[in-house]
Scaffold this active site. Sequence first.
Site, mmCIF file in Angstrom:
data_model
loop_
_atom_site.group_PDB
_atom_site.id
_atom_site.type_symbol
_atom_site.label_atom_id
_atom_site.label_comp_id
_atom_site.label_asym_id
_atom_site.label_seq_id
_atom_site.Cartn_x
_atom_site.Cartn_y
_atom_site.Cartn_z
ATOM 1 N N TRP A 102 12.860 -19.653 -48.121
ATOM 2 C CA TRP A 102 13.637 -19.330 -49.324
ATOM 3 C C TRP A 102 12.756 -18.783 -50.419
ATOM 4 O O TRP A 102 13.143 -17.848 -51.131
ATOM 5 C CB TRP A 102 14.501 -20.516 -49.765
ATOM 6 C CG TRP A 102 15.610 -20.702 -48.771
ATOM 7 C CD1 TRP A 102 15.752 -21.716 -47.875
ATOM 8 C CD2 TRP A 102 16.691 -19.785 -48.518
ATOM 9 N NE1 TRP A 102 16.854 -21.483 -47.069
ATOM 10 C CE2 TRP A 102 17.445 -20.314 -47.438
ATOM 11 C CE3 TRP A 102 17.086 -18.571 -49.064
ATOM 12 C CZ2 TRP A 102 18.579 -19.675 -46.923
ATOM 13 C CZ3 TRP A 102 18.226 -17.921 -48.553
ATOM 14 C CH2 TRP A 102 18.943 -18.479 -47.502
ATOM 15 N N ASP A 172 14.394 -23.133 -57.880
ATOM 16 C CA ASP A 172 15.547 -23.045 -56.989
ATOM 17 C C ASP A 172 15.767 -24.456 -56.435
ATOM 18 O O ASP A 172 15.024 -24.913 -55.576
ATOM 19 C CB ASP A 172 15.248 -22.049 -55.868
ATOM 20 C CG ASP A 172 16.380 -21.960 -54.843
ATOM 21 O OD1 ASP A 172 17.347 -22.738 -54.935
ATOM 22 O OD2 ASP A 172 16.283 -21.108 -53.931
ATOM 23 N N LYS A 196 25.785 -27.238 -50.959
ATOM 24 C CA LYS A 196 25.056 -28.271 -50.225
ATOM 25 C C LYS A 196 25.357 -29.648 -50.802
ATOM 26 O O LYS A 196 25.887 -30.507 -50.123
ATOM 27 C CB LYS A 196 23.562 -27.972 -50.264
ATOM 28 C CG LYS A 196 23.260 -26.656 -49.564
ATOM 29 C CD LYS A 196 22.009 -26.018 -50.060
ATOM 30 C CE LYS A 196 21.894 -24.578 -49.626
ATOM 31 N NZ LYS A 196 22.083 -24.352 -48.196
HETATM 32 N N1 PMP Z 1 17.787 -21.076 -51.820
HETATM 33 C C1 PMP Z 1 17.831 -22.150 -51.016
HETATM 34 C C2 PMP Z 1 16.790 -23.209 -51.170
HETATM 35 C C3 PMP Z 1 18.827 -22.248 -50.044
HETATM 36 O O1 PMP Z 1 18.871 -23.293 -49.217
HETATM 37 C C4 PMP Z 1 19.788 -21.218 -49.923
HETATM 38 C C5 PMP Z 1 20.942 -21.287 -48.940
HETATM 39 N N2 PMP Z 1 20.723 -21.882 -47.768
HETATM 40 C C6 PMP Z 1 19.687 -20.124 -50.785
HETATM 41 C C7 PMP Z 1 18.682 -20.102 -51.729
HETATM 42 C C8 PMP Z 1 20.677 -19.005 -50.707
HETATM 43 O O2 PMP Z 1 21.851 -19.458 -51.209
HETATM 44 P P1 PMP Z 1 23.210 -18.635 -51.180
HETATM 45 O O3 PMP Z 1 23.612 -18.534 -49.760
HETATM 46 O O4 PMP Z 1 24.099 -19.477 -52.026
HETATM 47 O O5 PMP Z 1 22.929 -17.298 -51.794
#
Ligand code: PMP
Length: 360
Positions: A102, A172, A196
């Site tokens: 991420w 994040d 989540k």
């Molecule tokens: N950052 C993290 C730490 C994530 O776990 C995720 C989704 N799994 C995201 C960003 C991306 O999120 P989204 O699908 O809501 O754009």
Amino acid sequence: MAKVFNFSAGPAALPEEVLVQARYELLDWHGVGMSVMEMSHRSREFVSIIERVESDLRELLAIPDDYKILFLQGGATSQFSMIPQNLLGTKSGADYIYTGQWSKKAIAEAGKFCKVNVAASSEDKNFSYVPKRESWNLDPEAAYVHITSNETIGGIEYQETPDVGNVPLVADMSSHLLSRPVDVARYGLIYAGAQKNIGPAGLTILIIREGLIGQASSDIASIANYKTHADNKSMYNTPPTYAIYMAGLVLQWLKRRGGLVAMEKTNIAKAQLLYGCLDASGFYNSPVAVEDRSRMNVPFRLADESLDAEFLEQGRRQGLVQLKGHRSIGGMRASIYNAMPQEGVQALVEFMHEFERTHG
Ligand code: PMP
């Protein structure tokens, strides 16, 4: 319907009590004769919902008064580009800590808008740890320092807020916000996709120090500018009303459960149970450095990978679902967010013992 324990990383399990309440209120919210889904976002009723969500979130996280909460769309992914567009101001670069998939995405996207300085990385050991703060090579001229405080795929989590001096810290927190108390004042900006630990997909939450709003150049898209959303109380355009309402039910559930201190205690107990099982056995293993292990996302491997498919299938038949690891790294992953009860982790651990006994 047979009850299952859902270990999905997201969209993830919601508390059953919340789903029951949503069902009860689905057709007629509080006697107004319509569903929340059908309400104008500017109606008195919906405004009362979003205001309550905001005040409950402020209360649970003890968010200081000089922070704004924005309810956005576009997922945490939208923030990968909005953050540099909004926070660079007169600066030309930002520091990023590279700890997994991420942060990799956040770095790649930021690189389109500014000079990215990767101030520390755990790539050398396959992203199995959080680089120690002393090893970070921060640029004092950076506009901000970005961390991914819980890497959902790799299963590493910052156990403490790193000290980055006067440069705003941006985090994040998609996969662990609300799982533990946070000292919000130590951050310039916190963001999270809701799907989540907060509610259904479609809602992105931003908690930002007021002073950081209003630095964006006026030629960026209005919808990408935090000031637009702050000035319009998250109603510049139609917000994700139903997801906001559902997140509100989750926040009320959290308050009934005793708030984040109580939730953290339960989360520690659940994580200890599962890691204890992994560590006690040569049949399973955890790839993550002990001190950096996530309480929310627990990746693990079977020593004999040829048993993976059977492990997943037998688990599924016992109502333990979504245990397959992320497609990029394989193996298994159990996500044990707030809504996963202790009994779910207990059931998983018992299944793992039994599977080891019969296949080890
Ligand atoms: N950052 C993290 C730490 C994530 O776990 C995720 C989704 N799994 C995201 C960003 C991306 O999120 P989204 O699908 O809501 O754009």
